[in-house]
Motif scaffolding. Structure first.
Motif, PDB file in Angstrom:
ATOM      1  N   THR A  20       0.810  -1.225   0.000  1.00 55.36           N
ATOM      2  CA  THR A  20       0.000   0.000   0.000  1.00 55.36           C
ATOM      3  C   THR A  20       0.842   1.273   0.000  1.00 55.36           C
ATOM      4  O   THR A  20       0.308   2.371   0.185  1.00 55.36           O
ATOM      5  CB  THR A  20      -0.942   0.016   1.220  1.00 55.36           C
ATOM      6  OG1 THR A  20      -0.153  -0.085   2.426  1.00 55.36           O
ATOM      7  CG2 THR A  20      -1.928  -1.141   1.176  1.00 55.36           C
ATOM      8  N   HIS A  21       2.148   1.160  -0.233  1.00 55.75           N
ATOM      9  CA  HIS A  21       3.042   2.325  -0.183  1.00 55.75           C
ATOM     10  C   HIS A  21       2.628   3.447  -1.141  1.00 55.75           C
ATOM     11  O   HIS A  21       2.635   4.619  -0.739  1.00 55.75           O
ATOM     12  CB  HIS A  21       4.487   1.902  -0.465  1.00 55.75           C
ATOM     13  CG  HIS A  21       5.463   3.041  -0.372  1.00 55.75           C
ATOM     14  ND1 HIS A  21       5.981   3.484   0.825  1.00 55.75           N
ATOM     15  CD2 HIS A  21       5.974   3.859  -1.332  1.00 55.75           C
ATOM     16  CE1 HIS A  21       6.782   4.518   0.596  1.00 55.75           C
ATOM     17  NE2 HIS A  21       6.800   4.757  -0.694  1.00 55.75           N
ATOM     18  N   PRO A  22       2.262   3.157  -2.412  1.00 55.14           N
ATOM     19  CA  PRO A  22       1.859   4.255  -3.304  1.00 55.14           C
ATOM     20  C   PRO A  22       0.689   5.070  -2.754  1.00 55.14           C
ATOM     21  O   PRO A  22       0.669   6.297  -2.879  1.00 55.14           O
ATOM     22  CB  PRO A  22       1.477   3.520  -4.602  1.00 55.14           C
ATOM     23  CG  PRO A  22       2.294   2.274  -4.574  1.00 55.14           C
ATOM     24  CD  PRO A  22       2.322   1.865  -3.126  1.00 55.14           C
ATOM     25  N   LEU A  23      -0.276   4.412  -2.130  1.00 56.31           N
ATOM     26  CA  LEU A  23      -1.414   5.132  -1.550  1.00 56.31           C
ATOM     27  C   LEU A  23      -0.967   5.995  -0.375  1.00 56.31           C
ATOM     28  O   LEU A  23      -1.484   7.098  -0.173  1.00 56.31           O
ATOM     29  CB  LEU A  23      -2.490   4.140  -1.095  1.00 56.31           C
ATOM     30  CG  LEU A  23      -3.267   3.457  -2.217  1.00 56.31           C
ATOM     31  CD1 LEU A  23      -4.104   2.307  -1.665  1.00 56.31           C
ATOM     32  CD2 LEU A  23      -4.166   4.455  -2.943  1.00 56.31           C
ATOM     33  N   ASP A  24       0.001   5.520   0.380  1.00 54.49           N
ATOM     34  CA  ASP A  24       0.521   6.293   1.503  1.00 54.49           C
ATOM     35  C   ASP A  24       1.261   7.525   0.997  1.00 54.49           C
ATOM     36  O   ASP A  24       1.133   8.617   1.563  1.00 54.49           O
ATOM     37  CB  ASP A  24       1.460   5.412   2.341  1.00 54.49           C
ATOM     38  CG  ASP A  24       1.764   6.036   3.701  1.00 54.49           C
ATOM     39  OD1 ASP A  24       0.808   6.502   4.355  1.00 54.49           O
ATOM     40  OD2 ASP A  24       2.931   6.042   4.107  1.00 54.49           O
ATOM     41  N   LEU A  25       2.013   7.383  -0.082  1.00 55.63           N
ATOM     42  CA  LEU A  25       2.733   8.499  -0.674  1.00 55.63           C
ATOM     43  C   LEU A  25       1.756   9.561  -1.165  1.00 55.63           C
ATOM     44  O   LEU A  25       1.938  10.762  -0.928  1.00 55.63           O
ATOM     45  CB  LEU A  25       3.608   7.999  -1.831  1.00 55.63           C
ATOM     46  CG  LEU A  25       4.464   9.070  -2.531  1.00 55.63           C
ATOM     47  CD1 LEU A  25       5.828   8.500  -2.882  1.00 55.63           C
ATOM     48  CD2 LEU A  25       3.800   9.571  -3.805  1.00 55.63           C
ATOM     49  N   ARG A 300      -6.022   3.820   1.731  1.00 55.58           N
ATOM     50  CA  ARG A 300      -4.818   3.076   2.098  1.00 55.58           C
ATOM     51  C   ARG A 300      -5.044   2.273   3.373  1.00 55.58           C
ATOM     52  O   ARG A 300      -4.653   1.117   3.458  1.00 55.58           O
ATOM     53  CB  ARG A 300      -3.661   4.044   2.307  1.00 55.58           C
ATOM     54  CG  ARG A 300      -2.365   3.324   2.697  1.00 55.58           C
ATOM     55  CD  ARG A 300      -1.662   4.036   3.821  1.00 55.58           C
ATOM     56  NE  ARG A 300      -0.513   3.250   4.276  1.00 55.58           N
ATOM     57  CZ  ARG A 300      -0.295   2.944   5.538  1.00 55.58           C
ATOM     58  NH1 ARG A 300      -1.141   3.318   6.463  1.00 55.58           N
ATOM     59  NH2 ARG A 300       0.769   2.249   5.884  1.00 55.58           N
ATOM     60  N   GLN A 301      -5.699   2.892   4.373  1.00 59.12           N
ATOM     61  CA  GLN A 301      -5.881   2.227   5.659  1.00 59.12           C
ATOM     62  C   GLN A 301      -6.740   0.974   5.536  1.00 59.12           C
ATOM     63  O   GLN A 301      -6.478  -0.039   6.179  1.00 59.12           O
ATOM     64  CB  GLN A 301      -6.517   3.198   6.661  1.00 59.12           C
ATOM     65  CG  GLN A 301      -6.455   2.769   8.114  1.00 59.12           C
ATOM     66  CD  GLN A 301      -5.062   2.801   8.704  1.00 59.12           C
ATOM     67  OE1 GLN A 301      -4.399   1.770   8.794  1.00 59.12           O
ATOM     68  NE2 GLN A 301      -4.613   3.975   9.114  1.00 59.12           N
ATOM     69  N   GLY A 302      -7.763   1.049   4.661  1.00 62.80           N
ATOM     70  CA  GLY A 302      -8.619  -0.117   4.442  1.00 62.80           C
ATOM     71  C   GLY A 302      -7.835  -1.296   3.876  1.00 62.80           C
ATOM     72  O   GLY A 302      -7.743  -2.346   4.532  1.00 62.80           O
TER      73      GLY A 302
END
Length: 322
Positions: A20-25, A300-302
């Motif tokens: 999920t790194h891209p969503l966190d970015l 991202r959290q989901g």
């Protein structure tokens, strides 16, 4: 038994963090949208200010209407802009910091929570009461955040770097390079910048995420809604992700801004601390700014929480005989 909880939690956290790194970015970039730093007064001009009193009032012009707010860009547009400007690989900027952060922070919090869950559960096989789950999450999250803060600062900076003009980018080569440069240029204490926010956020996330997952999963099984299997894990984990996102987003916005701020030598920092950042953010952008980036946060959290707990359940099955 205690060590196994750390290993299981660490593996699941690293898998979920990388996935999920891209969503966190994208979330970090959206949280920094609209951030304005008023220019710091130049000390050399301060001494000249009294002279202004001798000028006619007509020479001093009050600013007219304030500049219009920067329009907010949505999740998809931010992602596309990153890809267009820096290529697809830019979506994984700072992924090495994510791996280190999950190794330090999430491994610690998941392992400690598992230890407390074993000690605080009913010895006769009953489930741990919700209040104890929340307490265990608060303690585990706070300790984990203290351990992982240097990697957290490095991750935020590496993710935020691409939004800066080329001349101002830090261009860290890796998480090790980021941490070493911060220590050399800004002092060891810079590695714990925003640590109070990191700890507060981690306590909220861990308490809401782990406690709600366990509680929802137990309720589903007790009520006979579903049997213990992957769909129960997915349902409980997605609900837990939503609860965690709602609880942590305001602290996350402030944490991102404090950690990513650029402090020029000899200049006053844009923010003196978390409270100052919160007040300036609300004053300049309104209270809703504290939920800036909420869509990518829940987006991202989901998935992060689903991947985390589904992976965790599978890892537990694989390691049950060890």
């Amino acid at each position: 038994m205690g060590v196994k909880g750390f290993v299981e939690g660490g593996i699941a956290s690293i898998v979920a963090g990388c996935a999920t790194h891209p969503l966190d970015l994208i979330k970090v970039r959206m949280q920094l949208q609209g951030e304005t730093h008023a220019p710091n007064p130049n000390p050399s001009l301060q001494s000249l200010r009294p002279a202004l009193a001798f000028h006619p009032p007509t020479t001093i012009h009050a600013p007219s209407t304030p500049p219009p707010p920067v329009p907010r860009v949505g999740l998809i547009k931010v992602g596309l802009r990153i890809v267009q400007q820096d290529g697809g690989a830019a979506l994984f900027s700072g992924v090495s910091a994510t791996v280190l952060r999950q190794t330090l922070y999430s491994t610690t919090r998941m392992g400690l929570y598992d230890m407390m869950k074993q000690k605080w559960s009913d010895p006769n096989g009953g489930n741990m009461p919700l209040v104890r789950k929340i307490a265990a999450g608060l303690i585990a999250g706070g300790i984990g955040a203290g351990v992982g803060n240097p990697a957290d600062v490095a991750m935020v900076r590496m993710q935020a770097d691409g939004r800066l003009p080329l001349a101002q980018r830090r261009n860290y080569k890796s998480v090790v390079d980021a941490i070493s440069q911060m220590a050399k240029k800004e002092g060891i204490t810079s590695l714990w910048r925003g640590s109070s926010l990191t700890v507060n956020r981690a306590m909220l996330v861990t308490a809401s995420q782990l406690a709600s997952y366990d509680q929802i999963k137990e309720t589903i099984l007790e009520k006979g809604v579903m049997k213990d299997g992957i769909w129960t894990h997915v349902t409980a984990s997605f609900a837990a992700g939503f609860v965690a996102a709602v609880a942590s987003n305001p602290v996350d916005v402030i944490k991102t801004r404090v950690m990513s701020m650029k402090v020029e030598p000899g200049m006053v920092p844009p923010y003196t601390g978390a409270l100052d950042c919160a007040l300036k953010t609300i004053r300049a952008e309104g209270p809703t700014a504290l939920y800036k980036g909420f869509i990518p946060t829940i987006s991202r959290q989901g998935p992060f929480t689903v991947i985390l707990f589904v992976t965790l359940e599978q890892v537990r099955k694989l390691l049950k005989d060890f």
